[in-house]
Scaffold this motif. Sequence first.
Motif, short mmCIF file in Angstrom:
data_model
loop_
_atom_site.label_atom_id
_atom_site.label_comp_id
_atom_site.label_asym_id
_atom_site.label_seq_id
_atom_site.Cartn_x
_atom_site.Cartn_y
_atom_site.Cartn_z
N VAL A 46 0.82 -1.22 0.00
CA VAL A 46 0.00 0.00 0.00
C VAL A 46 0.85 1.27 0.00
CG1 VAL A 46 -1.78 1.29 1.23
CG2 VAL A 46 -1.97 -1.20 0.98
N PRO A 47 1.80 1.41 0.89
CA PRO A 47 2.60 2.64 0.85
C PRO A 47 3.33 2.82 -0.47
CG PRO A 47 3.07 1.39 2.84
CD PRO A 47 2.18 0.54 2.01
N LEU A 48 3.80 1.74 -1.04
CA LEU A 48 4.60 1.87 -2.26
C LEU A 48 3.75 2.07 -3.51
CD1 LEU A 48 7.50 -0.74 -1.88
CD2 LEU A 48 7.62 1.75 -1.67
N ALA A 73 -2.14 4.66 -5.44
CA ALA A 73 -2.18 5.66 -6.50
C ALA A 73 -1.84 7.06 -5.97
CB ALA A 73 -3.57 5.66 -7.16
N GLY A 74 -2.48 7.42 -4.87
CA GLY A 74 -2.25 8.75 -4.29
C GLY A 74 -0.78 8.99 -3.99
N MET A 83 0.77 1.41 -10.03
CA MET A 83 -0.26 1.82 -9.07
C MET A 83 -1.30 0.73 -8.88
SD MET A 83 -0.78 5.75 -10.09
CE MET A 83 0.51 6.51 -11.04
N LEU A 84 -1.81 0.65 -7.65
CA LEU A 84 -2.87 -0.30 -7.33
C LEU A 84 -4.21 0.33 -7.65
CD1 LEU A 84 -1.71 -1.31 -3.76
CD2 LEU A 84 -1.57 -2.77 -5.79
N THR A 131 -4.90 6.71 10.00
CA THR A 131 -5.14 8.10 9.56
C THR A 131 -5.46 8.14 8.08
OG1 THR A 131 -2.75 8.30 9.35
CG2 THR A 131 -3.76 9.20 11.34
N GLY A 132 -4.78 7.30 7.33
CA GLY A 132 -5.04 7.24 5.90
C GLY A 132 -6.47 6.81 5.61
N MET A 133 -6.95 5.85 6.37
CA MET A 133 -8.32 5.38 6.16
C MET A 133 -9.32 6.44 6.57
SD MET A 133 -7.93 1.48 7.34
CE MET A 133 -9.60 0.89 7.16
N MET A 134 -9.00 7.16 7.64
CA MET A 134 -9.88 8.25 8.07
C MET A 134 -10.05 9.26 6.95
SD MET A 134 -11.00 7.67 11.00
CE MET A 134 -10.75 7.06 12.64
N ALA A 135 -8.92 9.55 6.32
CA ALA A 135 -8.95 10.51 5.22
C ALA A 135 -9.69 9.90 4.02
CB ALA A 135 -7.52 10.89 4.83
N ARG A 136 -9.39 8.65 3.74
CA ARG A 136 -9.98 7.97 2.59
C ARG A 136 -11.49 7.93 2.72
NH1 ARG A 136 -12.75 5.52 -0.35
NH2 ARG A 136 -12.47 3.54 -1.43
#
Lengths: 299, 462, 225
Positions: free
Chosen positions: C88-90, C93-94, C109-110, C160-165
Amino acid sequence: MFKKILFATSATPASDHAARVAFNIARGYDAHLDIFHVLGVPSRGYSQVVVDVKTKERVDVDDEYMSWVKEEVNTYYSKYLENGLKFDINVTVGFPAREILRQAKDTNPDLILLGGTTGDEDESVYKKSVASTTLQKVAKSAKCPVLIVNRPAASFWGGLSNITFGTDFSKSSDKAFDFTIKVAKALDCEVNVFHALDITSVSTGKILSQDDIEQKIREAFRMIRAKYEPALKELKNYSMDVWEGIPYIEIVKYARDNHSDLIVMAHHSKKAKQEDAILGSNVEQVIVRAGCPVISVNR
Amino acid sequence: MPEGKYCNKKPIETPEEVNFLLSDTSGNTYYEEMKSLDVDSDLMWATIQKTMKSRLKTWLEICAHCGMCADSCFIYLVNKKDPKQVPAYKIQSTLGEIIKKKGKVDNAFMRHAMEVAWSQCTCCNRCGTYCPHGIDTGIMFGYLRGLLYQQGFVPWEMKIGAGMHRAFRAQMDVTNEDFIETFEWMVEEYEDEYPGLTVPVDVENADILYTVNAREVKHYPEDLAEAAILFHVAGENWTVPTEGWEQTSLAMFAGDWAACKMQVESVYDAMERLKPKRMIGTECGHAHRATVIEGPYWAGREDGLPPVESIHYVEWLAEALREGKLKIDPSKRIKEPVTIQDSCNYIRNQGLKNATREIVSHIVEPGYFIEMSPNKEHNYCCGGGGGFNGIGFFRKQRNQALITKRDQILKTGAKLVLAPCHNCWDAIRDLEEEFEIGIRWSFLKPLVIKMLDLPDHMKPEE
Amino acid sequence: MHEFLTGICFWIALGVCLIGMLVRFVLYFRGLSWQLDRVAYKAHPIPGMKGAFRSIYKWLLPYGTYGWRTQPFMTAIFFGFHIGAVAVPLFLAGHNLFLESKLGFSLPMLSACVADFLTWMAVISAFFLLLRRIVLPEVRILTTREDYMVLFVSLAPFITGMMARYQVGDYGFWLNMHIFFGELLLIAIPFTKMSHVFLFFASRAQLGMDFGIKRGGMKGTKMAW
């Protein structure tokens, strides 16, 4: 005749019969007696722990313990050791057969004297890991004659006057015969040369007819005459016999009938047919059954 | 009292010193003195800085504390999964603490570390193959043992064992003369049965240089005769050295690296002196580990190999059977349920599993061989490895550790256990004595000899 | 704030991480000693390489080794977490759009769907890893505060990423938090147990060489140690 005797003992009642014979011989022939006791079997890898054969306890062996055991052996036989008997007591750690042989190698005795098997030795865990018993191993490998006293009945040694020599005409039997003659000359005894014709179907593979048996007996007689009579003639008394039957039973019977006080036989280094079976070689069976001491001669 | 009479930091060098330490029955005074033995923290820290390089440091550091090593450790399993027996915990709470405290630990801690290092790890290296990060706790315990030995915190028998190597170049008080004399004596005892049987001593350029375990000389000299018989029947051109015949190294168990070096160099000297084609050691696991696998490094050999090709006895035996140098009479093969103990030191740590199984295929009637579970590289330690067998102070723990092997054997239903390793053989013997499960155990030599199909010219004359 | 985090902070975090990893990696191999480790690395490079490669490769495969197979549940959550934590980090897409804008290149990109799945898988697996630490006595006894910190630092960017997502509350806040924790993670890598992201390869390679050279490899053993 016997100058140096190695008497291997457990210093327990199991060796008492043998002890009586050992001390009698030593005293009677003014021999030096090496009382040798293997006090325990090493255990636990390279730890200092051994299982004491007498107490069955696990003990730490050090010099102090060894000298304590020596003292114990001395006390055990104290009544025999009086009146200027030449003896010393040695104790060691190891597997009994091996250590007895090692001691024999180092001290070169004329005779090794062993007691019979102890009952509970058979249950010992060490037994299972070694192929044969102390007795078998020592008799098989010793360079000097090995005298074994198994039954209490065999322990009444009142001097020698009559020896039964059992032969199967093998090379080692010749050695045993030489030894017999030597003893007989030195101690002035009668020698009975005896051969038992094995008629058990296990060894012959068939049931023999009576004619066959008698033919074989005649042959055996001829062999005995040819092989042994020249030497026997130098003795005052001797006899020769061939009986048929199960060899070890016949030898024991014959020795009893003749009031022999000693049986001499060769031990064959060749293994018996059923080597793991309870019935060992003839000499081992004779040792177990005889009413007198048995000397096994190997080389 | 900083340094005791018996228990101190000084290694044992002479036979007299060995006897002196032996005179302290069971090491009772020794362990008493140990309670007041000083810890030389500066020395320990200096040693650590000199010898602890990235591999060990990284292992201690990156351990993810995931606990995956727990189930790999038989001592953990056999002690009711006591969390204090998890390999990672055992090393982190001992070596890890020493590092954290820069060597400033007290006497009680060192004695605890000794207990962990010698009674909770047999250096079987099994956990090393179960760690995702490739952390081999067994190796770290070996290292820890070295630190403890240097400080004098070492079990009594281990100190004696290492001392024996320094004093006698053998693990027991067996001299070079004893060795040759005993070997010759044994060969003599068997030469009637095997005409022409000899023990060639110090022969140069032989095909095989044979080395042994001193215990064979001391207690089981038949083993020497058996080795001679098998080489003789196989028609090998072999020899034994008058010096450098001892393959084992209790010094390795003790963590006495200097003694390890002395010991292994005595064997390498024999190789260089006699220039054999190969060296073959007896049926012993740690002896092979010490002389063949680790030894070259102690001796400073950069190629990591002994001076001549050195193989384990099972490799030679497998080869002799394969090439027909030794022939087995098929009617004499083992016809009862039988299993084999895989020695950690040459199966897990040198991958010789196929050699032992090849031997089995020759000497066991098809259908009678049962594998233990797990087996081969994954087999459990016999329960007495790494010096555990010999240490009286930790007898209770050792006997507990035997349960794993007992249950493994029971599960196979085998009545006979092949144990081509002295330590395993001892442990299995002891477990039979302890638990009486009714099994027999054996080295390979005596079994193979019994079932040999001798060529006619080798049979004794009637 | 956003500028600051995506600007200088990003560069510092990335630099510290990459240089730190490189330095430690080099130090690791320079610190190997054939005599102290008792492995003749240089004398037998081929068996060593083979051993190292096999050791790394097999351990990277889920259930690829005996060790993995003996603990199937642990293996499931372990890979569940790590696949997500690496992929995921690598390959998100974002992240790659950001990378493109910063460095002028991007990685594959995934798709959003796969990324979501991997993220959830990682988070759920991490929850089980945490649970395991708390519940199993053999893991609990090993666990230190650092272990919880490491788990938190590696999980925080996900949460935090999911919160934003999923736009729970203020997107901008969560995005900044996400970037902050991501950068914290980067900095933590060379200095904490997180170093295993690269030292795993070093340590495995070492043991692989050990077995490959000394402990069986040269005798033909094909085991993955």
